[in-house]
Design an enzyme around this catalytic site. Structure first.
Site, PDB file in Angstrom:
ATOM      1  N   CYS B 118       1.308  -3.723  -3.792  1.00 36.77           N
ATOM      2  CA  CYS B 118       1.442  -2.355  -4.291  1.00 36.77           C
ATOM      3  C   CYS B 118       1.974  -2.504  -5.715  1.00 36.77           C
ATOM      4  O   CYS B 118       3.152  -2.828  -5.894  1.00 36.77           O
ATOM      5  CB  CYS B 118       2.404  -1.539  -3.434  1.00 36.77           C
ATOM      6  N   CYS B 121       4.705   0.546  -6.614  1.00 38.02           N
ATOM      7  CA  CYS B 121       6.039   0.599  -6.001  1.00 38.02           C
ATOM      8  C   CYS B 121       6.133  -0.539  -4.997  1.00 38.02           C
ATOM      9  O   CYS B 121       6.161  -1.690  -5.406  1.00 38.02           O
ATOM     10  CB  CYS B 121       6.361   1.975  -5.433  1.00 38.02           C
ATOM     11  N   SER B 122       6.152  -0.252  -3.719  1.00 39.04           N
ATOM     12  CA  SER B 122       6.276  -1.344  -2.745  1.00 39.04           C
ATOM     13  C   SER B 122       5.734  -0.910  -1.393  1.00 39.04           C
ATOM     14  O   SER B 122       6.305  -1.245  -0.365  1.00 39.04           O
ATOM     15  CB  SER B 122       7.730  -1.772  -2.613  1.00 39.04           C
ATOM     16  N   CYS B 123       4.628  -0.144  -1.402  1.00 39.55           N
ATOM     17  CA  CYS B 123       4.024   0.293  -0.142  1.00 39.55           C
ATOM     18  C   CYS B 123       3.700  -0.935   0.715  1.00 39.55           C
ATOM     19  O   CYS B 123       3.187  -1.933   0.215  1.00 39.55           O
ATOM     20  CB  CYS B 123       2.748   1.078  -0.418  1.00 39.55           C
TER      21      CYS B 123
END
Lengths: 110, 215, 100
Positions: B118, B121-123
């Site tokens: 991602c 962000c940090s999905c």
């Protein structure tokens, strides 16, 4: 202009594979977000969380760790939405800190 | 696959455990967390019980859930079809609650190797794999894997043949992705439980391959 | 509510636009061309939801496939390597056949 969080394709060093186990306070931040955004409450959305993190600016993005950014964004959103006032948050933080310091003193570790 | 603090270390690499906060002064952000949590409970926005159950749910999620799903797909072709069509429904057959955010399982084949990132962000498919590792959220991984995926995979010790397509999925929006790795050779006689032990978190993100047990 | 503007296989380009605010079209793909590989469905618009407006019109969301060599002129790997990215319809425009 490219925003700081939007980093696909940028130059960067090797991937550091070292890991840490999540600390209890980090999981508590995660739990607060899950509850605030769940279908029962819908007080805030993950889109708003992300916007709030992005708006912390490049300095905060580099200086704060992951869950520090989360709780900073969550707090700002709760203030914006009128869920929590700045005044009560300041008082509660002082109360929590005093309680914690008293616990440490009792444990002889202060 | 679990150790004493309920966290899976499929690579056998212990990592430092952070001491709890009672031992030292609270940081500004730890104070903020505690104060916000207490205020939300005082206001009745959630109860202490809901908070505790949410924490327990977070702790209960680990890559073992994803690994069970993968192992079943390796031994049951019909299950694999259902997994690729609807991951949450297939996981539910194994008693795994994959949540409401849609997860898409992407299958590795001799022609295609998938990897997940991602960049914004940090999905991450948290309900199947638990919380993401630090490197998944790092600037280095997020920046580079979309531009030089083979070099990044090599840092994880993974070499993909030149004639295979490396397909990087950037989770920019509503879906979360999980990689269905290829079943290693030499595992024909293994049980589903034994197979699940070969399936690490990192191979379900697509940065490594499951170990061949004969190696 | 209307159907998807682009069918699977359609050549598309991510618009060259750089507005401020919360955007989910990655910067590295703006102006790059690929092809629709999957129509996911309609979802709330993150550019609105990020500011607390949850009830606006929904947007069609696609997965778009890009050849790495079309994204990075100096791509070091083989020509069959790809990227697949989710993109909302407001960020897509029709691209020439050469991009397919």
């Amino acid at each position: 202009m490219r925003r700081h969080h939007d980093m696909g394709g940028m130059e960067a060093g090797p991937v550091d594979r070292a890991e840490h186990d999540y600390a209890p306070w980090e999981k508590r931040v995660d739990a607060i977000l899950r509850l605030l955004s769940d279908p029962k409450r819908r007080i805030l959305r993950v889109d708003e969380l992300r916007r709030g993190i992005e708006d912390l600016g490049p300095g905060a993005y580099d200086e704060l760790n992951y869950y520090e950014r989360w709780i900073a964004s969550i707090s700002n959103l709760l203030i914006e939405k009128g869920v929590i006032s700045i005044d009560e948050l300041g008082r509660k933080m002082a109360e929590v800190e005093a309680r914690h310091e008293a616990e440490r003193a009792k444990g002889g570790r202060a | 696959m679990s150790d004493s603090h309920g966290h899976s270390h499929p690579h056998g690499q212990p990592h430092p455990f952070q001491p709890d906060i009672e031992d030292s002064a609270l940081t500004h952000h730890q104070l903020l967390q505690l104060a916000v949590g207490e205020l939300l409970m005082e206001k009745g926005i959630f109860t202490g019980d809901e908070f505790r159950r949410t924490l327990e749910d977070i702790d209960s999620r680990n890559p073992g859930d994803g690994a069970r799903v993968v192992a079943r797909a390796w031994v049951d072709a019909e299950f694999k079809k259902r997994l690729l069509a609807d991951t949450a429904a297939a996981a539910a057959e194994l008693g795994v609650d994959a949540g409401t955010i849609p997860i898409m399982t992407v299958e590795n084949t001799p022609q295609i190797h998938n990897a997940i990132v991602c960049t914004l962000c940090s999905c991450y498919p948290r309900l199947l794999l638990g919380l993401p590792p630090d490197w998944y959220k790092s600037r280095a991984y997020r920046s580079r894997v979309v531009r030089e995926p083979r070099a990044v995979l090599a840092e994880f010790g993974t070499t993909i043949p030149e004639d295979t397509e490396v397909r990087v999925h950037d989770s920019t929006a509503e879906l979360r992705y999980m990689v269905l790795p290829m079943r290693p050779e030499g595992t024909e006689g293994m049980s589903e439980d034994e197979l699940a032990k070969l399936v690490t978190r990192d191979c379900m993100v697509g940065v490594t391959l499951p170990d061949n047990p004969s190696n | 509510m209307s159907g998807p503007r682009f069918p699977v296989g359609a050549p598309v380009r991510i618009r060259r636009a750089w507005p401020p605010g919360h955007v989910r079209a990655p910067w590295y793909l703006r102006g790059r061309s690929g092809a629709i590989c999957h129509i996911i469905g309609e979802f709330g618009n993150p550019e609105e939801m990020a500011y607390g407006r949850y009830d606006g019109p929904k947007l069609m969301l696609y997965r778009v496939r890009f050849r790495q060599v079309d994204v990075w002129p100096d791509y070091a790997g083989p020509p069959q390597d790809t990227l697949q990215v989710e993109v909302y319809e407001n960020w897509l425009e029709a691209a020439g056949e050469e991009a397919a």
